[in-house]
Structures are given as structure tokens and as C-alpha cells.
Design a protein around this motif. Structure first.
Motif, PDB file in Angstrom:
ATOM      1  N   LEU A   1       0.631  -1.272  -0.179  1.00 23.91           N
ATOM      2  CA  LEU A   1       0.016  -0.070   0.072  1.00 23.91           C
ATOM      3  C   LEU A   1       0.901   1.335   0.101  1.00 23.91           C
ATOM      4  O   LEU A   1       1.746   1.128   0.741  1.00 23.91           O
ATOM      5  N   ASN A   2       0.410   2.124  -1.072  1.00 24.97           N
ATOM      6  CA  ASN A   2       1.150   3.501  -0.978  1.00 24.97           C
ATOM      7  C   ASN A   2       0.211   4.116   0.208  1.00 24.97           C
ATOM      8  O   ASN A   2      -0.842   4.272   0.243  1.00 24.97           O
TER       9      ASN A   2
ATOM     10  N   LYS B   1      -8.094  -4.845   9.722  1.00 25.89           N
ATOM     11  CA  LYS B   1      -8.263  -6.045  11.112  1.00 25.89           C
ATOM     12  C   LYS B   1      -7.146  -7.367  10.980  1.00 25.89           C
ATOM     13  O   LYS B   1      -7.677  -8.250  10.547  1.00 25.89           O
ATOM     14  N   VAL B   2      -6.048  -6.705  10.946  1.00 28.47           N
ATOM     15  CA  VAL B   2      -5.006  -7.531  10.977  1.00 28.47           C
ATOM     16  C   VAL B   2      -4.015  -7.389  12.366  1.00 28.47           C
ATOM     17  O   VAL B   2      -4.067  -6.265  12.783  1.00 28.47           O
ATOM     18  N   LYS B   3      -3.041  -7.993  12.601  1.00 26.96           N
ATOM     19  CA  LYS B   3      -2.148  -7.943  13.863  1.00 26.96           C
ATOM     20  C   LYS B   3      -1.178  -6.959  13.281  1.00 26.96           C
ATOM     21  O   LYS B   3      -0.622  -6.874  12.366  1.00 26.96           O
ATOM     22  N   LYS B   4      -0.964  -6.070  14.290  1.00 25.56           N
ATOM     23  CA  LYS B   4       0.103  -4.812  14.200  1.00 25.56           C
ATOM     24  C   LYS B   4       1.606  -5.765  13.877  1.00 25.56           C
ATOM     25  O   LYS B   4       1.999  -5.134  12.955  1.00 25.56           O
ATOM     26  N   SER B   5       1.824  -6.872  14.446  1.00 24.17           N
ATOM     27  CA  SER B   5       3.016  -7.374  13.860  1.00 24.17           C
ATOM     28  C   SER B   5       3.302  -7.818  12.562  1.00 24.17           C
ATOM     29  O   SER B   5       4.204  -8.395  12.300  1.00 24.17           O
ATOM     30  N   ARG B   6       2.247  -8.128  11.809  1.00 23.57           N
ATOM     31  CA  ARG B   6       2.143  -8.366  10.367  1.00 23.57           C
ATOM     32  C   ARG B   6       2.307  -7.486   9.472  1.00 23.57           C
ATOM     33  O   ARG B   6       2.514  -7.563   8.074  1.00 23.57           O
ATOM     34  N   ILE B   7       2.376  -6.183  10.041  1.00 19.52           N
ATOM     35  CA  ILE B   7       2.457  -5.015   8.964  1.00 19.52           C
ATOM     36  C   ILE B   7       4.162  -4.549   9.055  1.00 19.52           C
ATOM     37  O   ILE B   7       4.406  -4.416   9.949  1.00 19.52           O
ATOM     38  N   SER B   8       4.537  -4.222   7.768  1.00 23.83           N
ATOM     39  CA  SER B   8       6.040  -3.977   7.639  1.00 23.83           C
ATOM     40  C   SER B   8       5.954  -2.716   6.753  1.00 23.83           C
ATOM     41  O   SER B   8       5.317  -2.484   5.758  1.00 23.83           O
ATOM     42  N   ILE B   9       6.821  -1.661   7.306  1.00 22.11           N
ATOM     43  CA  ILE B   9       7.211  -0.604   6.399  1.00 22.11           C
ATOM     44  C   ILE B   9       8.179  -0.899   5.559  1.00 22.11           C
ATOM     45  O   ILE B   9       9.191  -1.186   5.983  1.00 22.11           O
ATOM     46  N   ILE B  10       7.956  -0.798   4.206  1.00 21.68           N
ATOM     47  CA  ILE B  10       8.972  -1.270   3.346  1.00 21.68           C
ATOM     48  C   ILE B  10      10.040  -0.198   2.900  1.00 21.68           C
ATOM     49  O   ILE B  10      11.140  -0.144   2.792  1.00 21.68           O
ATOM     50  N   LYS B  11       9.426   1.120   2.894  1.00 27.56           N
ATOM     51  CA  LYS B  11      10.000   2.107   2.154  1.00 27.56           C
ATOM     52  C   LYS B  11       9.368   3.350   2.942  1.00 27.56           C
ATOM     53  O   LYS B  11       7.990   3.491   3.365  1.00 27.56           O
ATOM     54  N   GLY B  12      10.208   4.228   3.147  1.00 23.79           N
ATOM     55  CA  GLY B  12       9.839   5.733   3.875  1.00 23.79           C
ATOM     56  C   GLY B  12       9.681   5.703   5.258  1.00 23.79           C
ATOM     57  O   GLY B  12       8.872   6.581   5.632  1.00 23.79           O
TER      58      GLY B  12
ATOM     59  N   LEU C   1       3.750   0.174   2.675  1.00 24.08           N
ATOM     60  CA  LEU C   1       3.514  -0.785   3.395  1.00 24.08           C
ATOM     61  C   LEU C   1       3.406  -2.015   3.138  1.00 24.08           C
ATOM     62  O   LEU C   1       2.749  -2.087   2.047  1.00 24.08           O
ATOM     63  N   GLU C   2       3.486  -3.133   3.597  1.00 20.44           N
ATOM     64  CA  GLU C   2       3.098  -4.351   3.276  1.00 20.44           C
ATOM     65  C   GLU C   2       2.376  -5.054   4.209  1.00 20.44           C
ATOM     66  O   GLU C   2       2.663  -5.113   5.367  1.00 20.44           O
ATOM     67  N   ILE C   3       1.230  -5.583   3.813  1.00 17.65           N
ATOM     68  CA  ILE C   3       0.110  -6.212   4.849  1.00 17.65           C
ATOM     69  C   ILE C   3      -0.120  -7.549   4.244  1.00 17.65           C
ATOM     70  O   ILE C   3      -0.425  -7.763   3.120  1.00 17.65           O
TER      71      ILE C   3
END
Length: 77
Positions: A4-5, A50-61, A69-71
């Protein structure tokens, strides 16, 4: 996984996620200091999708208002 941008607006009056063409705009009450805005961003996106915070990654920026972001995508049966 979905990428996601995101455009982040720190120091906003309220936390909210707004869909724009080609990206999400996320308003955060947290300041852009010591990673507080990034932490608040992950919390807001986790709640929105509606996903866990630990599953989200900031790929760039990491230190920019424009982020990638990657989810994970939930599996549907």
C-alpha cells in the motif's frame, strides 16, 4: 501480501484513514518524533484492515511522509 502507498499526516486533530486514488491518506494525532508516528500508523492500519500489528511492515519511507507498507491478505474459503 499487499503493498500500500500511504501518505501520512502527523499532528492531526484525529486519527483517520482516507482512501485516495492510488493510495491511502492516514491522519495521525502522534507527532513525527522518535518513531511515534510510524507506531501510530501501524496501529491505525492494523485496525482499519483488521490484522495484527506485528504483520505490518514499513517497506519504504521510514523517515518520510510517503510510505510503502506491506500487509497480509486474509485467506477466504
Amino acid at each position: 501480501m499487499v503493498r500500500l502507498n500511504i501518505r501520512v499526516v502527523p499532528n492531526a486533530k484525529q486519527n483517520k484513514v482516507v482512501e485516495e486514488p492510488g493510495r491511502l491518506k492516514v491522519y495521525l494525532t502522534a507527532p513525527a518524533v522518535d518513531g511515534k508516528a510510524n507506531q501510530a500508523l501501524i496501529e491505525s492500519i492494523a485496525e482499519h484492515f483488521k490484522v495484527k500489528k506485528s504483520r505490518i511492515s514499513i517497506i519504504k519511507g521510514e523517515k518520510s511522509r510517503l510510505k510503502l507498507l506491506e500487509i497480509p491478505v486474509p485467506h477466504r474459503s
